[in-house]
Design an enzyme around this catalytic site. Structure first.
Site, mmCIF file in Angstrom:
data_model
loop_
_atom_site.group_PDB
_atom_site.id
_atom_site.type_symbol
_atom_site.label_atom_id
_atom_site.label_comp_id
_atom_site.label_asym_id
_atom_site.label_seq_id
_atom_site.Cartn_x
_atom_site.Cartn_y
_atom_site.Cartn_z
ATOM 1 N N SER A 65 0.940 -1.125 -0.118
ATOM 2 C CA SER A 65 0.111 -0.193 0.007
ATOM 3 C C SER A 65 0.520 1.154 0.351
ATOM 4 C CB SER A 65 -0.958 0.231 0.627
ATOM 5 O OG SER A 65 -1.896 -0.993 1.355
ATOM 6 N N LYS A 68 0.266 3.343 -2.922
ATOM 7 C CA LYS A 68 -0.605 3.656 -3.149
ATOM 8 C C LYS A 68 -0.267 5.708 -3.372
ATOM 9 C CE LYS A 68 -3.979 -0.081 -1.531
ATOM 10 N NZ LYS A 68 -4.220 0.032 -0.436
ATOM 11 N N TYR A 193 -2.062 -3.338 -10.790
ATOM 12 C CA TYR A 193 -2.207 -3.069 -9.415
ATOM 13 C C TYR A 193 -1.339 -3.705 -9.031
ATOM 14 C CZ TYR A 193 -4.099 -2.566 -4.951
ATOM 15 O OH TYR A 193 -4.106 -2.154 -3.551
ATOM 16 N N TYR A 245 -4.318 3.281 7.257
ATOM 17 C CA TYR A 245 -5.767 2.799 6.881
ATOM 18 C C TYR A 245 -6.024 3.520 8.902
ATOM 19 C CZ TYR A 245 -1.938 -0.468 5.071
ATOM 20 O OH TYR A 245 -0.906 -1.103 4.677
ATOM 21 N N VAL A 263 1.642 -3.897 3.827
ATOM 22 C CA VAL A 263 0.805 -4.543 4.705
ATOM 23 C C VAL A 263 2.217 -5.772 4.551
ATOM 24 C CG1 VAL A 263 -1.557 -5.420 4.778
ATOM 25 C CG2 VAL A 263 0.013 -6.526 2.635
HETATM 26 N N1 GLN Z 1 -1.608 -5.243 -2.465
HETATM 27 C C1 GLN Z 1 -2.424 -4.983 -1.251
HETATM 28 C C2 GLN Z 1 -3.369 -5.028 -1.050
HETATM 29 O O1 GLN Z 1 -4.396 -5.002 -2.389
HETATM 30 C C3 GLN Z 1 -1.797 -3.991 -0.206
HETATM 31 C C4 GLN Z 1 -2.499 -4.246 1.366
HETATM 32 C C5 GLN Z 1 -2.162 -3.244 2.096
HETATM 33 O O2 GLN Z 1 -0.475 -2.956 1.343
HETATM 34 N N2 GLN Z 1 -2.730 -2.845 2.517
HETATM 35 O O3 GLN Z 1 -4.395 -5.800 -0.732
#
Ligand code: GLN
Length: 309
Positions: A65, A68, A193, A245, A263
């Site tokens: 994430s 992002k 993605y 988050y 994550v």
């Molecule tokens: N690639 C992961 C997902 O889409 C990224 C999520 C994350 O790092 N919170 O579930």
């Protein structure tokens, strides 16, 4: 990059490392389940090129994430903020990053922010280019420029592992497609993605990118304005309100810096005007943030008064 190890930082890392036992590594993306839960490392990168670190800072991990916030910066530069915010909102959700709940209640359907999966998928969909490969190549060179490291690439194994198991993300995409927020092939978008999320680097690179955000898009080590100030400001804003988050409020209260986690266990911190931080600790708390990484940041924030509030 040369990085000095620092005894004081080493001691804090060792103290924080004991918290890794209270978390667990993500395994909903099967390849991430192989991580060593006791790993913990940190690098701090200063504008004058100094760098202090502790732990195995050469170890690579995937951005997940954290990507992002980078893809958001890229798309804002490609398309401008009015076009981007037509399709994704600016509000925190209070829900887990992969939740579909609020999306269904929004009329017209529009993800609440670009840091949750639904919003990030809409942002990645806006990356310009002629093919998935071309779009990914463009994003990857931007990441290489931000880290000042042309060797950065992605883990094919982790991208593939996520691609094979990303049914929840596919569900978000099909929902968004039905509501005309996305068009084209959902599997192409998931391909792009998952590659974006699988971009791999170490703490040193991550701290360098954090520094660029901390300096409003300017890389003081190469003297380049990589991201326009206004775009860097928007990104840092989201890092504060949604970067950790549904733990972002508590994080702002206890640590008080713009940060983004993933994550795989990474946390990128951008201490405004001061330095960038890269952390890797794959043992996660129940919200998906590095459990020892947060502990370490809390200790650093208290000790060095990092909070911007
Ligand atoms: N690639 C992961 C997902 O889409 C990224 C999520 C994350 O790092 N919170 O579930």
């Amino acid at each position: 990059m040369f990085c000095q190890t620092n005894k004081e930082l080493e001691a804090l890392v060792e103290e924080a490392r004991s918290y890794t036992q209270y978390g667990k590594v993500a395994d909903y993306i099967p390849a991430l389940g192989k991580a060593n839960p006791t790993d913990l490392s940190i690098s701090i990168n200063y504008p004058d090129g100094r760098c202090v670190s502790a732990g195995d800072v050469q170890k690579k991990f995937t951005l997940q994430s954290i990507s992002k916030v980078i893809s958001l910066a890229f798309v804002l530069m490609d398309r401008g903020s009015s076009e981007v915010f037509e399709h994704v909102g600016m509000e925190p959700t209070g829900d887990p990053f992969n939740s579909i709940a609020k999306l269904e209640k929004m009329i017209p359907a529009k993800p609440l922010n670009p840091m949750i999966n639904a919003g990030a998928l809409v942002v990645t969909h806006m990356i310009k280019g002629n093919s998935v490969e071309d779009r990914f190549k463009r994003l990857l060179s931007f990441i290489q420029e931000l880290a000042n490291d042309a060797t950065i690439s992605y883990s094919e194994g982790i991208a593939q592992s996520e691609f094979e198991t990303a049914d929840l993300n596919r569900a978000l995409c099909y929902f968004l497609k039905q509501h005309n927020r996305l068009d084209g092939s959902v599997d192409d978008l998931i391909k792009l993605y998952t590659k974006q999320c699988a971009v791999e680097m170490n703490c040193l690179d991550l701290a360098h990118i954090g520094l660029v955000f901390a300096m409003n898009g300017f890389d003081p080590q190469t003297n380049k304005q990589i991201i326009p100030q206004n775009v860097a400001r928007i990104c840092k804003n989201f890092m504060v309100t949604c970067g950790m988050y549904n733990a972002s409020g508590e994080f702002a209260m206890k640590i008080g810096i713009p940060a983004k986690s993933g994550v795989a266990g990474g946390i990128m911190g951008a201490t405004p005007g001061r330095f960038g931080i890269g952390i890797f600790g794959p043992s996660l708390d129940e919200k998906g943030n590095s459990i020892a990484g947060i502990q370490l940041l809390e200790m650093l924030s208290k000790k060095y008064s990092l909070s911007m509030f």
